[in-house]
Enzyme design. Structure first.
Site, mmCIF file in Angstrom:
data_model
loop_
_atom_site.group_PDB
_atom_site.id
_atom_site.type_symbol
_atom_site.label_atom_id
_atom_site.label_comp_id
_atom_site.label_asym_id
_atom_site.label_seq_id
_atom_site.Cartn_x
_atom_site.Cartn_y
_atom_site.Cartn_z
ATOM 1 N N HIS A 119 -6.519 -40.638 -16.630
ATOM 2 C CA HIS A 119 -7.521 -40.852 -15.576
ATOM 3 C C HIS A 119 -7.376 -42.216 -14.901
ATOM 4 O O HIS A 119 -7.850 -42.418 -13.775
ATOM 5 C CB HIS A 119 -8.925 -40.708 -16.163
ATOM 6 C CG HIS A 119 -9.944 -40.197 -15.188
ATOM 7 N ND1 HIS A 119 -10.004 -40.611 -13.869
ATOM 8 C CD2 HIS A 119 -10.949 -39.291 -15.323
ATOM 9 C CE1 HIS A 119 -10.994 -39.997 -13.253
ATOM 10 N NE2 HIS A 119 -11.581 -39.190 -14.107
ATOM 11 N N ASP A 128 1.319 -23.975 -4.418
ATOM 12 C CA ASP A 128 2.288 -22.884 -4.237
ATOM 13 C C ASP A 128 3.704 -23.456 -4.280
ATOM 14 O O ASP A 128 4.123 -24.175 -3.379
ATOM 15 C CB ASP A 128 2.010 -22.195 -2.897
ATOM 16 C CG ASP A 128 2.981 -21.068 -2.600
ATOM 17 O OD1 ASP A 128 3.839 -20.762 -3.460
ATOM 18 O OD2 ASP A 128 2.888 -20.492 -1.501
#
Length: 433
Positions: free
Chosen positions: A152, A377
């Site tokens: 993080h 994608d």
């Protein structure tokens, strides 16, 4: 089910990072993050016939993407609050499962850990672990699941989702078509020698369990209707306010957790509650920053509810809406980075103070809805499912249920005892699948 590991290594950028980029200063907002790893899991049901070519292309395009996100392949230096962009690399693992993807999905939810099992050594066995790690999991049916973990410290979900989409685009159309990330936060909000914020509470010895629950579109419609009926005696102004689906689900879950707290103590009256959410600050301030700036750029929203007896969903959505609206209004006026830093620090101080004090119910949420996770994608279509993994403290993650629609998937990480009660809560069971 057998899992075979075919590759495990540190993957480096395809070309060395130039000397003038080998130190990246972290911002104050990066500095205050709890340095845990955020997991993302992307399911792809069918790939091309040649999995070897697919894996090779994924690896090479990932290596190319690291030339743009060069800090991701570096190491965190906490003493100087910088990332040393020394091209040590990220964790990279390839595995093969001897089952089909749909069979795997029918198994226990703990199987999610199998999708990241090869990464554990990278992240825990060295003094300076990688800041990110990727595991590619092939299945008999030709399906692929990509597991990713990011520290993080290097960024929030906006940054993580941007990285994944950049990698996907590099794989799909080439690295030259990928936009370069921008790093403008540290100059405006530099790290501090003294933070003057309380530490987060320790959960050492607490066993946390992670479960996934789905509120489909129909469930959210029903929930909205019930909330309206529940508030039938409310005023006209309140009835006109339509809470977002995120606020609605957050309020419903908080109501369930408050009822659990009462049952645990065998009381009809609960403690006051604090619902904690994270708000992305991009496009919300007047700071001279790129809209897609990398790093951590969010504020903690602390929404308090002082209603201790049978709170309604609308009571809780009103508290959330009021807290969020106040912050949105305040940050929209700000063109001074020091003011933004002060606001963020104060929000974290309040959260950590109440979290550690233990006098209130503190429910920690984060919403990843509308982040482009379902747009990742690589050339064979968007993922059929995006999920996350457990964290070492209580947290409820709200995500889009599917590529389209307004359903919400909830990944709840609670203590083992609380999870037993939570997943048996009668109202929860009537809405989730």
């Amino acid at each position: 089910m057998n899992v075979t590991m075919h590759s495990k290594k540190l993957l480096k950028p395809s070309i060395p990072t130039p000397n003038h980029l080998q130190k990246l200063n972290l911002s104050l907002l990066d500095q205050i993050q709890i340095p845990f790893y955020v997991g993302l899991i992307f399911h792809y049901e069918t790939l091309s016939d040649n999995s070897d070519i697919t894996l090779s292309k994924l690896e090479s395009s990932l290596s190319e993407t690291l030339t743009l996100y060069y800090h991701v392949a570096g190491r965190y230096n906490g003493t100087d609050c910088v990332i040393e962009c020394n091209d040590q690399g990220i964790g990279y693992v390839e595995t093969a499962f001897d089952v089909e993807l749909h069979q795997f999905l029918l198994g226990e939810e703990s199987n999610n850990l199998d999708l990241l099992v090869g990464l554990s050594g990278f992240l825990s066995e060295t003094e300076t672990p990688p800041l990110a790690a990727i595991q590619l999991n092939m299945f008999k049916c030709g399906g692929l699941v990509i597991g990713a973990q990011f520290n993080h410290i290097i960024g929030d979900m906006f940054t993580m989702s941007t990285f994944m989409n950049s990698w996907a685009k590099a794989c799909r159309v080439g690295i030259k078509e990928v936009a370069h990330p921008t790093f403008g936060l540290a100059p405006l909000m530099p790290s501090a020698k003294v933070l003057n914020i309380p530490p987060p509470p320790s959960f050492e010895g607490v066993k946390f369990v992670s479960k996934r629950f789905v509120f489909n579109e129909n469930a959210i419609t029903r929930l909205r209707k019930e909330a309206t009926e529940e508030d039938g005696d409310g005023d006209d102004d309140q009835k006109k306010k339509r809470p977002s689906r995120v606020d609605l689900v957050t309020a419903f879950l908080s109501k369930s957790l408050i009822e659990m707290d009462c049952a645990k103590k065998e009381q009809t009256k609960s403690r006051p509650s604090l619902m904690v959410h994270m708000m992305n600050l991009r496009k919300r301030t007047k700071l001279a920053l790129e809209n897609d700036v990398s790093g951590n750029f969010f504020i903690v929203v602390n929404a308090e509810s002082k209603i201790t007896v049978a709170p309604k969903i609308t009571d809780l959505t009103e508290s959330l809406g009021s807290a969020c609206g106040e912050i949105i209004s305040e940050v929209a006026k700000v063109d001074d980075a020091e003011v933004v830093s002060s606001m963020v620090l104060n929000s974290v101080r309040e959260f950590y103070y109440e979290w550690g004090k233990g006098e209130k119910n503190v429910f920690l949420y984060t919403s990843w809805c509308r982040f482009p996770l379902y747009e990742v994608d690589f050339g064979w279509g968007i993922p059929s499912l995006v999920d996350t993994t457990a964290v070492p403290f209580g947290l409820i993650v709200l995500m889009d249920e599917a590529p389209a629609g307004d359903g919400i998937a909830v990944r709840a990480c609670l203590s083992e005892h609380d999870m037993i009660q939570f997943q048996q809560h009668h109202q929860l069971l009537s809405y989730v699948s």
